[in-house]
Design a protein around this motif. Sequence first.
Motif: not given
Length: 152
Positions: A96-112
């Motif tokens: 779960e912690v890994s998934l949360l970290s991945q989602v936060l990183q996606q939020a930083i790189t998501e152009p929209s």
Amino acid sequence: MNEPFSNSGVNLFRAAIAPLARNGRFFSSVIETGGHRNSIAAITAGKADVAAIDCVTYGNVLRFDPQSLTGVRILAETVKGPGLPLVTRADASDEEVSLLSQVLQQAITEPSLAPVRDVLALKDFVLLSDADYEGLAELEREAQRLGYPLIA
């Protein structure tokens, strides 16, 4: 001060003042405001002479509500420290912690999401260890060694 357990509003502030305190005191009086914005309001209302306002809050107030800083000026800066951590429940699994970290990183790189990041002034998320926060605990211990455990 903001509240007794604030890092930027008490711990970093206390570290700056501790070497100057005498007999456990520096100020003639201290008020607890409950938060950085309230501390700014206490200064502008003449209820406080000085407060520690974290740079993120100050920057956001300057961007979104600059008139509330009328009559306020930066006197000094405290030492820098890591920002507040993002936390989850203690029993979260490693997955779960890994998934949360991945989602936060996606939020930083998501152009929209760029406009949202701009409003929030988010540049990145960095995974820090407990050791990265040790310097903050050392500031508290040093203030205690200097006989200034509380903002007073």
